[in-house]
Design a protein around this motif. Structure first.
Motif, PDB file in Angstrom:
ATOM      1  N   LEU A  27     -10.627  -0.875  -1.302  1.00 10.08           N
ATOM      2  CA  LEU A  27     -10.787  -0.048  -0.110  1.00 10.08           C
ATOM      3  C   LEU A  27      -9.644  -0.360   0.847  1.00 10.08           C
ATOM      4  O   LEU A  27      -9.373  -1.536   1.122  1.00 10.08           O
ATOM      5  N   ASP A  28      -8.975   0.681   1.299  1.00  8.77           N
ATOM      6  CA  ASP A  28      -7.952   0.536   2.338  1.00  8.77           C
ATOM      7  C   ASP A  28      -8.638   0.936   3.649  1.00  8.77           C
ATOM      8  O   ASP A  28      -8.566   2.085   4.080  1.00  8.77           O
ATOM      9  N   MET A  29      -9.367  -0.042   4.233  1.00 12.29           N
ATOM     10  CA  MET A  29     -10.089   0.259   5.479  1.00 12.29           C
ATOM     11  C   MET A  29      -9.046   0.457   6.588  1.00 12.29           C
ATOM     12  O   MET A  29      -8.120  -0.337   6.744  1.00 12.29           O
ATOM     13  N   CYS A  51       0.833  -1.200   0.000  1.00 14.20           N
ATOM     14  CA  CYS A  51       0.000   0.000   0.000  1.00 14.20           C
ATOM     15  C   CYS A  51       0.871   1.254   0.000  1.00 14.20           C
ATOM     16  O   CYS A  51       1.890   1.308   0.690  1.00 14.20           O
ATOM     17  N   VAL A  52       0.413   2.253  -0.748  1.00 16.07           N
ATOM     18  CA  VAL A  52       1.081   3.548  -0.786  1.00 16.07           C
ATOM     19  C   VAL A  52       0.201   4.520  -0.019  1.00 16.07           C
ATOM     20  O   VAL A  52      -1.009   4.581  -0.251  1.00 16.07           O
ATOM     21  N   GLY A  53       0.800   5.246   0.925  1.00 15.08           N
ATOM     22  CA  GLY A  53       0.033   6.225   1.701  1.00 15.08           C
ATOM     23  C   GLY A  53       0.394   7.643   1.286  1.00 15.08           C
ATOM     24  O   GLY A  53       1.472   7.889   0.731  1.00 15.08           O
ATOM     25  N   HIS A 112     -13.123   4.660   5.643  1.00 14.58           N
ATOM     26  CA  HIS A 112     -13.014   4.168   4.259  1.00 14.58           C
ATOM     27  C   HIS A 112     -11.935   4.983   3.542  1.00 14.58           C
ATOM     28  O   HIS A 112     -11.811   6.191   3.765  1.00 14.58           O
ATOM     29  N   GLU A 113     -11.159   4.311   2.707  1.00 19.55           N
ATOM     30  CA  GLU A 113     -10.216   4.983   1.795  1.00 19.55           C
ATOM     31  C   GLU A 113     -10.359   4.289   0.445  1.00 19.55           C
ATOM     32  O   GLU A 113      -9.944   3.144   0.291  1.00 19.55           O
ATOM     33  N   ILE A 114     -10.947   4.971  -0.530  1.00 19.00           N
ATOM     34  CA  ILE A 114     -11.109   4.350  -1.852  1.00 19.00           C
ATOM     35  C   ILE A 114      -9.816   4.533  -2.660  1.00 19.00           C
ATOM     36  O   ILE A 114      -9.216   5.608  -2.619  1.00 19.00           O
ATOM     37  N   GLU A 115      -9.382   3.475  -3.334  1.00 22.14           N
ATOM     38  CA  GLU A 115      -8.080   3.526  -4.008  1.00 22.14           C
ATOM     39  C   GLU A 115      -8.110   2.687  -5.295  1.00 22.14           C
ATOM     40  O   GLU A 115      -8.816   1.678  -5.375  1.00 22.14           O
ATOM     41  N   LEU A 116      -7.302   3.102  -6.257  1.00 18.96           N
ATOM     42  CA  LEU A 116      -7.080   2.273  -7.443  1.00 18.96           C
ATOM     43  C   LEU A 116      -6.020   1.223  -7.100  1.00 18.96           C
ATOM     44  O   LEU A 116      -4.935   1.570  -6.608  1.00 18.96           O
ATOM     45  N   ALA A 134      -3.797  -1.081  12.562  1.00 14.04           N
ATOM     46  CA  ALA A 134      -4.700  -0.094  11.958  1.00 14.04           C
ATOM     47  C   ALA A 134      -5.051  -0.426  10.512  1.00 14.04           C
ATOM     48  O   ALA A 134      -6.115  -0.053  10.019  1.00 14.04           O
ATOM     49  N   LYS A 135      -4.152  -1.119   9.847  1.00  6.97           N
ATOM     50  CA  LYS A 135      -4.276  -1.253   8.388  1.00  6.97           C
ATOM     51  C   LYS A 135      -4.485  -2.682   7.885  1.00  6.97           C
ATOM     52  O   LYS A 135      -4.968  -2.871   6.771  1.00  6.97           O
ATOM     53  N   ALA A 136      -4.044  -3.689   8.666  1.00  7.83           N
ATOM     54  CA  ALA A 136      -3.934  -5.038   8.093  1.00  7.83           C
ATOM     55  C   ALA A 136      -4.920  -6.042   8.690  1.00  7.83           C
ATOM     56  O   ALA A 136      -4.779  -7.243   8.461  1.00  7.83           O
ATOM     57  N   LEU A 158       5.186   3.621   2.301  1.00 10.95           N
ATOM     58  CA  LEU A 158       4.733   2.242   2.030  1.00 10.95           C
ATOM     59  C   LEU A 158       4.358   1.512   3.306  1.00 10.95           C
ATOM     60  O   LEU A 158       4.986   1.704   4.351  1.00 10.95           O
ATOM     61  N   PHE A 159       3.334   0.670   3.210  1.00  6.28           N
ATOM     62  CA  PHE A 159       3.000  -0.269   4.282  1.00  6.28           C
ATOM     63  C   PHE A 159       2.357  -1.486   3.637  1.00  6.28           C
ATOM     64  O   PHE A 159       2.106  -1.491   2.423  1.00  6.28           O
ATOM     65  N   LEU A 160       2.116  -2.531   4.432  1.00  9.13           N
ATOM     66  CA  LEU A 160       1.627  -3.805   3.875  1.00  9.13           C
ATOM     67  C   LEU A 160       0.312  -4.221   4.514  1.00  9.13           C
ATOM     68  O   LEU A 160       0.051  -3.903   5.678  1.00  9.13           O
TER      69      LEU A 160
HETATM   70 MG   LIG Z   1      -4.743   4.252   1.974  1.00  9.33          MG
END
Ligand SMILES: [Mg+2]
Ligand SMILES: CC(=O)CC(=O)C(=O)O
Length: 218
Positions: free
Chosen positions: A97-99, A18-20, A66-70, A118-120, A40-42
């Motif tokens: 979605l990067d919830m 993931c790119v933040g 919610h974070e909508i992403e391509l 928080a992310k995974a 970057l994170f995973l």
């Molecule tokens: Mg994100």
């Protein structure tokens, strides 16, 4: 030998990179510095979720955003891929979605801890159907949008990305070897906000694809 179908990339158990902070408007809305290098994170493959199953808010969070992403699906792996040939490594795309458990992320940030909780978490990466690359000839210029219970929350364009898709593929592959089936989430535009149990999230990429997810709680 069994052959795998890239259109079900989420079943492959490959990396989710993931790119933040790749959109300045989103970095600013969270009072983050606009980066000069990709952040970057995973996520782990257990984060994958497809339509029909609910996003589950983890017990330890009261504020999941919610974070909508391509998403970019890698078709051909490589290390230190030059930008000039990066798009040859792309099989296609997915809306993702990067919830994000924002309260947990804020706590981790204040303590200098990693963002894994928080992310995974399980179900933190809902994805659309696979979109073959021919259906998005210019991935650097598509609209991505998301509404919650019918109210538009995010409406951005990938042309606003700070770091382009070829740059990201090249940058990431210098550090982490990319493999067929990997997914790169390219960051979110502004408008992130907390979801509630029973919310319905509806999102799309132009008129190419759309997806719907309900929210539940563990
Ligand atoms: Mg994100
Ligand atoms: C602050 C973030 O959570 C970064 C991120 O994931 C993004 O898409 O930007």
């Amino acid at each position: 030998m069994t052959s795998r179908n890239i259109s079900r990339f989420w079943e492959w158990g490959k990396k989710i990179i993931c790119v933040g902070r790749n959109y300045a408007d989103h970095a600013k809305e969270l009072n983050n510095i606009v980066p000069t290098e990709p952040v970057l994170f995973l996520k782990t493959p257990s984060a994958y979720l497809t339509e029909g199953s609910p996003i589950l808010i983890p017990k330890y969070s009261n504020s999941v955003h919610h974070e909508i992403e391509l998403g970019v699906v890698i078709g051909k792996g490589g290390t230190a891929i030059p930008q000039s040939s990066a798009m040859q490594h792309v099989a296609g795309y997915a809306l993702c979605l990067d919830m994000t458990a924002r309260d947990v992320q804020d706590d981790c940030k204040s303590k200098g801890l990693p963002w894994t909780l928080a992310k995974a978490f399980n179900t933190s990466c809902p994805v659309s159907e696979f979109i073959p690359k021919e259906r998005i000839p210019d991935p650097g210029n598509v609209k991505i949008w998301l509404n919650v219970n019918g109210q538009m929350r995010q409406n951005g364009c990938t042309s606003q990305m700070i770091f382009s898709i070829p740059f990201l593929i090249s940058y990431i592959s210098e550090i982490i070897t990319l493999e067929e089936g990997d997914l790169i989430l390219t960051g979110t535009p502004k408008g992130v906000s907390a979801v509630q149990v029973h919310d319905e999230l509806h999102a799309g990429i132009d008129d190419v694809v759309s997806m719907t997810f309900k929210v539940g709680r563990l």
